[in-house]
Design a protein around this motif. Sequence first.
Motif, PDB file in Angstrom:
ATOM      1  N   VAL A   1      -9.627   2.803  -5.339  1.00 48.12           N
ATOM      2  CA  VAL A   1      -8.690   3.933  -5.337  1.00 48.12           C
ATOM      3  C   VAL A   1      -7.266   3.423  -5.186  1.00 48.12           C
ATOM      4  O   VAL A   1      -6.343   3.900  -5.857  1.00 48.12           O
ATOM      5  CB  VAL A   1      -9.054   4.931  -4.211  1.00 48.12           C
ATOM      6  CG1 VAL A   1      -7.960   5.954  -4.014  1.00 48.12           C
ATOM      7  CG2 VAL A   1     -10.378   5.609  -4.526  1.00 48.12           C
ATOM      8  N   ARG A   2      -7.073   2.428  -4.333  1.00 46.07           N
ATOM      9  CA  ARG A   2      -5.737   1.868  -4.130  1.00 46.07           C
ATOM     10  C   ARG A   2      -5.212   1.241  -5.419  1.00 46.07           C
ATOM     11  O   ARG A   2      -4.055   1.421  -5.780  1.00 46.07           O
ATOM     12  CB  ARG A   2      -5.757   0.836  -3.010  1.00 46.07           C
ATOM     13  CG  ARG A   2      -4.365   0.286  -2.691  1.00 46.07           C
ATOM     14  CD  ARG A   2      -4.405  -0.748  -1.643  1.00 46.07           C
ATOM     15  NE  ARG A   2      -5.241  -1.859  -2.124  1.00 46.07           N
ATOM     16  CZ  ARG A   2      -5.636  -2.851  -1.368  1.00 46.07           C
ATOM     17  NH1 ARG A   2      -5.319  -2.898  -0.105  1.00 46.07           N
ATOM     18  NH2 ARG A   2      -6.370  -3.821  -1.867  1.00 46.07           N
ATOM     19  N   GLU A   3      -6.071   0.522  -6.139  1.00 45.60           N
ATOM     20  CA  GLU A   3      -5.650  -0.082  -7.403  1.00 45.60           C
ATOM     21  C   GLU A   3      -5.295   0.982  -8.424  1.00 45.60           C
ATOM     22  O   GLU A   3      -4.317   0.842  -9.161  1.00 45.60           O
ATOM     23  CB  GLU A   3      -6.761  -0.987  -7.939  1.00 45.60           C
ATOM     24  CG  GLU A   3      -6.967  -2.251  -7.144  1.00 45.60           C
ATOM     25  CD  GLU A   3      -8.186  -3.023  -7.604  1.00 45.60           C
ATOM     26  OE1 GLU A   3      -8.807  -2.630  -8.617  1.00 45.60           O
ATOM     27  OE2 GLU A   3      -8.517  -4.017  -6.942  1.00 45.60           O
ATOM     28  N   GLN A   4      -6.073   2.054  -8.472  1.00 47.42           N
ATOM     29  CA  GLN A   4      -5.796   3.129  -9.421  1.00 47.42           C
ATOM     30  C   GLN A   4      -4.481   3.819  -9.097  1.00 47.42           C
ATOM     31  O   GLN A   4      -3.687   4.100  -9.987  1.00 47.42           O
ATOM     32  CB  GLN A   4      -6.932   4.146  -9.425  1.00 47.42           C
ATOM     33  CG  GLN A   4      -8.194   3.639 -10.048  1.00 47.42           C
ATOM     34  CD  GLN A   4      -9.334   4.636  -9.900  1.00 47.42           C
ATOM     35  OE1 GLN A   4      -9.193   5.663  -9.235  1.00 47.42           O
ATOM     36  NE2 GLN A   4     -10.465   4.330 -10.508  1.00 47.42           N
ATOM     37  N   THR A   5      -4.260   4.100  -7.833  1.00 44.17           N
ATOM     38  CA  THR A   5      -3.028   4.794  -7.466  1.00 44.17           C
ATOM     39  C   THR A   5      -1.826   3.873  -7.601  1.00 44.17           C
ATOM     40  O   THR A   5      -0.733   4.323  -7.927  1.00 44.17           O
ATOM     41  CB  THR A   5      -3.094   5.342  -6.031  1.00 44.17           C
ATOM     42  OG1 THR A   5      -3.379   4.283  -5.132  1.00 44.17           O
ATOM     43  CG2 THR A   5      -4.134   6.427  -5.922  1.00 44.17           C
ATOM     44  N   ARG A   6      -2.011   2.600  -7.360  1.00 48.24           N
ATOM     45  CA  ARG A   6      -0.909   1.650  -7.486  1.00 48.24           C
ATOM     46  C   ARG A   6      -0.484   1.524  -8.947  1.00 48.24           C
ATOM     47  O   ARG A   6       0.691   1.442  -9.257  1.00 48.24           O
ATOM     48  CB  ARG A   6      -1.307   0.287  -6.949  1.00 48.24           C
ATOM     49  CG  ARG A   6      -0.128  -0.679  -6.909  1.00 48.24           C
ATOM     50  CD  ARG A   6      -0.516  -1.992  -6.315  1.00 48.24           C
ATOM     51  NE  ARG A   6      -0.765  -1.836  -4.885  1.00 48.24           N
ATOM     52  CZ  ARG A   6      -1.292  -2.768  -4.125  1.00 48.24           C
ATOM     53  NH1 ARG A   6      -1.655  -3.910  -4.629  1.00 48.24           N
ATOM     54  NH2 ARG A   6      -1.472  -2.564  -2.843  1.00 48.24           N
ATOM     55  N   SER A   7      -1.438   1.513  -9.863  1.00 52.02           N
ATOM     56  CA  SER A   7      -1.093   1.386 -11.274  1.00 52.02           C
ATOM     57  C   SER A   7      -0.460   2.672 -11.805  1.00 52.02           C
ATOM     58  O   SER A   7       0.323   2.627 -12.748  1.00 52.02           O
ATOM     59  CB  SER A   7      -2.331   1.031 -12.097  1.00 52.02           C
ATOM     60  OG  SER A   7      -3.257   2.103 -12.057  1.00 52.02           O
ATOM     61  N   GLN A   8      -0.774   3.810 -11.207  1.00 52.86           N
ATOM     62  CA  GLN A   8      -0.202   5.074 -11.659  1.00 52.86           C
ATOM     63  C   GLN A   8       1.213   5.268 -11.139  1.00 52.86           C
ATOM     64  O   GLN A   8       2.022   5.907 -11.779  1.00 52.86           O
ATOM     65  CB  GLN A   8      -1.068   6.240 -11.194  1.00 52.86           C
ATOM     66  CG  GLN A   8      -2.410   6.296 -11.879  1.00 52.86           C
ATOM     67  CD  GLN A   8      -3.297   7.381 -11.306  1.00 52.86           C
ATOM     68  OE1 GLN A   8      -2.945   8.011 -10.319  1.00 52.86           O
ATOM     69  NE2 GLN A   8      -4.445   7.578 -11.911  1.00 52.86           N
ATOM     70  N   CYS A   9       1.532   4.728  -9.991  1.00 48.33           N
ATOM     71  CA  CYS A   9       2.840   4.911  -9.382  1.00 48.33           C
ATOM     72  C   CYS A   9       3.765   3.792  -9.839  1.00 48.33           C
ATOM     73  O   CYS A   9       3.418   2.619  -9.760  1.00 48.33           O
ATOM     74  CB  CYS A   9       2.747   4.894  -7.860  1.00 48.33           C
ATOM     75  SG  CYS A   9       1.816   6.268  -7.210  1.00 48.33           S
ATOM     76  N   SER A  10       4.914   4.178 -10.289  1.00 50.42           N
ATOM     77  CA  SER A  10       5.909   3.175 -10.631  1.00 50.42           C
ATOM     78  C   SER A  10       7.286   3.769 -10.388  1.00 50.42           C
ATOM     79  O   SER A  10       7.498   4.966 -10.557  1.00 50.42           O
ATOM     80  CB  SER A  10       5.756   2.728 -12.082  1.00 50.42           C
ATOM     81  OG  SER A  10       6.007   3.811 -12.944  1.00 50.42           O
TER      82      SER A  10
END
Length: 128
Positions: free
Chosen positions: A102-111
Motif C-alpha cells: 500500500v505504501r508503494e502504491q500511494t508513494r507512486s501516486q503522490c508527486s
Amino acid sequence: MADPELEEIRAQRLAQLQSQYKGNPESNQKSAEDRKREADEMKNGILSQVLSQSARARLNTLLVGKPEKGRLVENMLLNMARSGQIMGKLGEEELIGILEKVREQTRSQCSVKFDRRRAALDDSDDDL
C-alpha cells in the motif's frame, strides 16, 4: 376499479409512504445508527477471523496514527476476505507486507511538482 377508487388508493399509499420516510426523525436516526453499528460489528467480525491478534493490534495502531491509510487497508483486507483471497489467519508479517504494498502504491501516486518559472521572484520588478 373506478377512477375515484383508484385515486383514493393512490392517496392512501402516498400518505403511507410519506409517513414512513418523514415520520419520526428520531426513529430514522436510530435505524441509521443501528445499521452503522451492525456494519461495524460485521467488519470487526471478519477482521478478527482474518487477522491474528498481533496483526489486529498493528492495524488498530495504524488506524490511530493514520486513519485514512488504516481504513484503506481495512477495506482492502475485507475485499480480499470476501473474494476468498485470504485463506486462514494473516500474521503480523503478512500484514506488514500488505502495508508495504500500500505504501508503494500511494508513494507512486503522490508527486509534488514545483514550477520554478512561476515561483521565481525578480527583484528588478519591485523598483519600477
